[in-house]
Motif scaffolding. Structure first.
Motif, PDB file in Angstrom:
ATOM      1  N   ALA A  54      10.837  -3.353 -11.711  1.00 39.75           N
ATOM      2  CA  ALA A  54      12.097  -4.097 -11.719  1.00 39.75           C
ATOM      3  C   ALA A  54      12.200  -5.479 -11.660  1.00 39.75           C
ATOM      4  CB  ALA A  54      12.926  -3.507 -10.742  1.00 39.75           C
ATOM      5  N   LEU A  55      11.121  -6.189 -10.661  1.00 42.09           N
ATOM      6  CA  LEU A  55      10.891  -7.361 -10.616  1.00 42.09           C
ATOM      7  C   LEU A  55      10.142  -8.155 -11.793  1.00 42.09           C
ATOM      8  CD1 LEU A  55      10.273  -7.155  -6.705  1.00 42.09           C
ATOM      9  CD2 LEU A  55      12.495  -8.088  -7.864  1.00 42.09           C
ATOM     10  N   ALA A  56       9.522  -7.292 -12.467  1.00 44.15           N
ATOM     11  CA  ALA A  56       8.535  -7.915 -13.402  1.00 44.15           C
ATOM     12  C   ALA A  56       7.379  -8.559 -12.872  1.00 44.15           C
ATOM     13  CB  ALA A  56       9.149  -8.712 -14.743  1.00 44.15           C
ATOM     14  N   LEU A  57       6.907  -7.780 -12.037  1.00 43.36           N
ATOM     15  CA  LEU A  57       5.655  -8.330 -11.029  1.00 43.36           C
ATOM     16  C   LEU A  57       4.444  -7.519 -11.248  1.00 43.36           C
ATOM     17  CD1 LEU A  57       7.576  -9.638  -8.031  1.00 43.36           C
ATOM     18  CD2 LEU A  57       6.787 -11.025  -9.978  1.00 43.36           C
ATOM     19  N   GLY A  58       4.232  -6.729 -12.415  1.00 45.54           N
ATOM     20  CA  GLY A  58       3.190  -5.976 -12.644  1.00 45.54           C
ATOM     21  C   GLY A  58       3.156  -4.696 -11.908  1.00 45.54           C
ATOM     22  N   ASP A  59       2.239  -4.248 -11.246  1.00 46.35           N
ATOM     23  CA  ASP A  59       1.856  -2.847 -10.586  1.00 46.35           C
ATOM     24  C   ASP A  59       1.239  -2.818  -9.436  1.00 46.35           C
ATOM     25  OD1 ASP A  59      -0.968  -2.620 -11.081  1.00 46.35           O
ATOM     26  OD2 ASP A  59      -0.456  -1.896 -13.108  1.00 46.35           O
ATOM     27  N   ILE A  60       1.218  -1.850  -8.753  1.00 48.73           N
ATOM     28  CA  ILE A  60       0.635  -1.791  -7.267  1.00 48.73           C
ATOM     29  C   ILE A  60      -0.691  -2.184  -7.186  1.00 48.73           C
ATOM     30  CG2 ILE A  60       0.130   0.639  -7.524  1.00 48.73           C
ATOM     31  CD1 ILE A  60       1.183   0.961  -4.655  1.00 48.73           C
ATOM     32  N   GLY A  61      -1.474  -1.855  -8.458  1.00 49.04           N
ATOM     33  CA  GLY A  61      -2.798  -1.942  -8.257  1.00 49.04           C
ATOM     34  C   GLY A  61      -3.205  -3.407  -8.395  1.00 49.04           C
ATOM     35  N   GLN A  62      -2.213  -4.575  -8.867  1.00 50.12           N
ATOM     36  CA  GLN A  62      -2.310  -5.858  -8.791  1.00 50.12           C
ATOM     37  C   GLN A  62      -2.200  -6.486  -7.684  1.00 50.12           C
ATOM     38  OE1 GLN A  62       0.380  -6.014 -12.725  1.00 50.12           O
ATOM     39  NE2 GLN A  62      -0.797  -7.838 -12.811  1.00 50.12           N
ATOM     40  N   HIS A  63      -1.246  -5.924  -6.816  1.00 45.50           N
ATOM     41  CA  HIS A  63      -0.828  -6.430  -5.705  1.00 45.50           C
ATOM     42  C   HIS A  63      -1.710  -5.785  -4.446  1.00 45.50           C
ATOM     43  CE1 HIS A  63       2.915  -8.533  -7.100  1.00 45.50           C
ATOM     44  NE2 HIS A  63       2.759  -7.772  -7.775  1.00 45.50           N
ATOM     45  N   PHE A  64      -2.053  -4.711  -4.510  1.00 41.42           N
ATOM     46  CA  PHE A  64      -2.887  -3.819  -3.574  1.00 41.42           C
ATOM     47  C   PHE A  64      -4.127  -3.451  -4.118  1.00 41.42           C
ATOM     48  CE2 PHE A  64       1.688  -3.572  -2.429  1.00 41.42           C
ATOM     49  CZ  PHE A  64       1.896  -4.616  -1.581  1.00 41.42           C
ATOM     50  N   PRO A  65      -5.263  -4.223  -4.626  1.00 39.99           N
ATOM     51  CA  PRO A  65      -6.350  -3.600  -5.382  1.00 39.99           C
ATOM     52  C   PRO A  65      -6.906  -2.507  -4.662  1.00 39.99           C
ATOM     53  CG  PRO A  65      -6.403  -6.128  -5.092  1.00 39.99           C
ATOM     54  CD  PRO A  65      -5.193  -5.728  -4.295  1.00 39.99           C
ATOM     55  N   PRO A  66      -7.409  -1.556  -5.584  1.00 35.34           N
ATOM     56  CA  PRO A  66      -8.085  -0.596  -4.823  1.00 35.34           C
ATOM     57  C   PRO A  66      -9.917  -1.036  -4.387  1.00 35.34           C
ATOM     58  CG  PRO A  66      -7.766   0.134  -7.060  1.00 35.34           C
ATOM     59  CD  PRO A  66      -6.910  -1.182  -6.673  1.00 35.34           C
ATOM     60  N   THR A  67     -10.082  -2.210  -4.970  1.00 35.89           N
ATOM     61  CA  THR A  67     -11.437  -2.802  -4.678  1.00 35.89           C
ATOM     62  C   THR A  67     -11.394  -3.688  -3.377  1.00 35.89           C
ATOM     63  OG1 THR A  67     -10.672  -4.584  -6.161  1.00 35.89           O
ATOM     64  CG2 THR A  67     -11.989  -2.813  -7.225  1.00 35.89           C
ATOM     65  N   ASP A  68     -10.112  -3.876  -2.861  1.00 37.65           N
ATOM     66  CA  ASP A  68      -9.994  -4.728  -1.652  1.00 37.65           C
ATOM     67  C   ASP A  68     -10.421  -3.785  -0.371  1.00 37.65           C
ATOM     68  OD1 ASP A  68      -9.359  -6.281   0.391  1.00 37.65           O
ATOM     69  OD2 ASP A  68      -7.718  -7.287  -0.778  1.00 37.65           O
ATOM     70  N   PRO A  69     -11.349  -4.048   0.501  1.00 32.66           N
ATOM     71  CA  PRO A  69     -11.397  -3.291   1.675  1.00 32.66           C
ATOM     72  C   PRO A  69     -10.442  -3.386   2.384  1.00 32.66           C
ATOM     73  CG  PRO A  69     -13.221  -4.877   1.314  1.00 32.66           C
ATOM     74  CD  PRO A  69     -12.330  -5.172   0.119  1.00 32.66           C
ATOM     75  N   ALA A  70      -9.533  -4.254   2.550  1.00 32.42           N
ATOM     76  CA  ALA A  70      -8.278  -4.417   3.359  1.00 32.42           C
ATOM     77  C   ALA A  70      -7.389  -3.378   3.109  1.00 32.42           C
ATOM     78  CB  ALA A  70      -7.513  -5.542   3.067  1.00 32.42           C
ATOM     79  N   TYR A  71      -7.266  -2.612   2.048  1.00 34.72           N
ATOM     80  CA  TYR A  71      -6.536  -1.588   1.732  1.00 34.72           C
ATOM     81  C   TYR A  71      -7.032  -0.030   1.773  1.00 34.72           C
ATOM     82  CZ  TYR A  71      -3.834  -5.490   0.150  1.00 34.72           C
ATOM     83  OH  TYR A  71      -3.113  -6.799   0.107  1.00 34.72           O
ATOM     84  N   ALA A  72      -8.367  -0.086   2.658  1.00 36.47           N
ATOM     85  CA  ALA A  72      -9.039   1.021   2.531  1.00 36.47           C
ATOM     86  C   ALA A  72      -8.261   1.880   3.487  1.00 36.47           C
ATOM     87  CB  ALA A  72     -10.503   0.992   2.865  1.00 36.47           C
ATOM     88  N   GLY A  73      -7.806   3.069   3.356  1.00 36.67           N
ATOM     89  CA  GLY A  73      -7.147   4.068   4.303  1.00 36.67           C
ATOM     90  C   GLY A  73      -5.876   3.641   4.583  1.00 36.67           C
TER      91      GLY A  73
END
Length: 161
Positions: A54-73
């Motif tokens: 809705a905000l035209a800001l991409g998707d969840i993977g762009q903002h919280f990438p699964p490659t970033d260890p900060a988001y593990a679990g």
């Protein structure tokens, strides 16, 4: 710029033994859970994608990438709260959201009120503006065979005055 924006979101994860099943921020007793970098909450991921769309800001993977260890679990409730703050920083608030979880099992009807409450609290809105539904696919496809779980969501945003 218009005062209203609509966004849609969709997410899917494989199911595997040894994982918790979290949907709408609620732990569902089940023998399998979503395989994911985060807690794998497909419902909240779909809602985040709907907000970002809705905000035209991409998707969840762009903002919280699964490659970033900060988001593990990480709890997807935290991801949702961050996404709502992002919308608010651009002057938008959620008017309502409607979501559907697609899974052959487990039966989700008993958990839907708790999911709605949890989501409403996380996004700071009344529970009567949060709709969560569940459906099966009559044993068709990957969800019907129990290989995975999916969710889709639609949100309406309004520009704050």
């Amino acid at each position: 710029m218009t005062g209203l924006r609509i966004g849609t979101g969709y997410d899917v994860h494989r199911l595997a033994e040894g994982r918790k099943l979290i949907l709408g921020g609620v732990e569902i007793p089940f023998g399998r859970g979503a395989v994911a970098h985060s807690d794998g909450d497909v419902l909240l991921h779909a809602v985040c994608d709907a907000l970002l769309g809705a905000l035209a800001l991409g998707d969840i993977g762009q903002h919280f990438p699964p490659t970033d260890p900060a988001y593990a679990g990480i709890s997807s409730l935290l991801l949702l709260e961050r996404t709502v703050r992002l919308a608010a920083s651009r002057g938008y608030r959620i008017v309502n959201l409607d979501a559907t979880v697609i899974a052959q099992s487990p039966k989700l009807a008993p958990y839907i009120p708790a999911m709605r409450e949890t989501i409403a609290q996380a996004v700071g809105m009344d529970v009567d503006a949060v709709s969560v539904k569940a459906t099966t696919e009559e044993k068709l496809g990957f969800t019907g065979r129990g290989e995975g779980i999916a969710a889709e969501a639609v949100v309406l945003l309004e520009k704050a005055e």
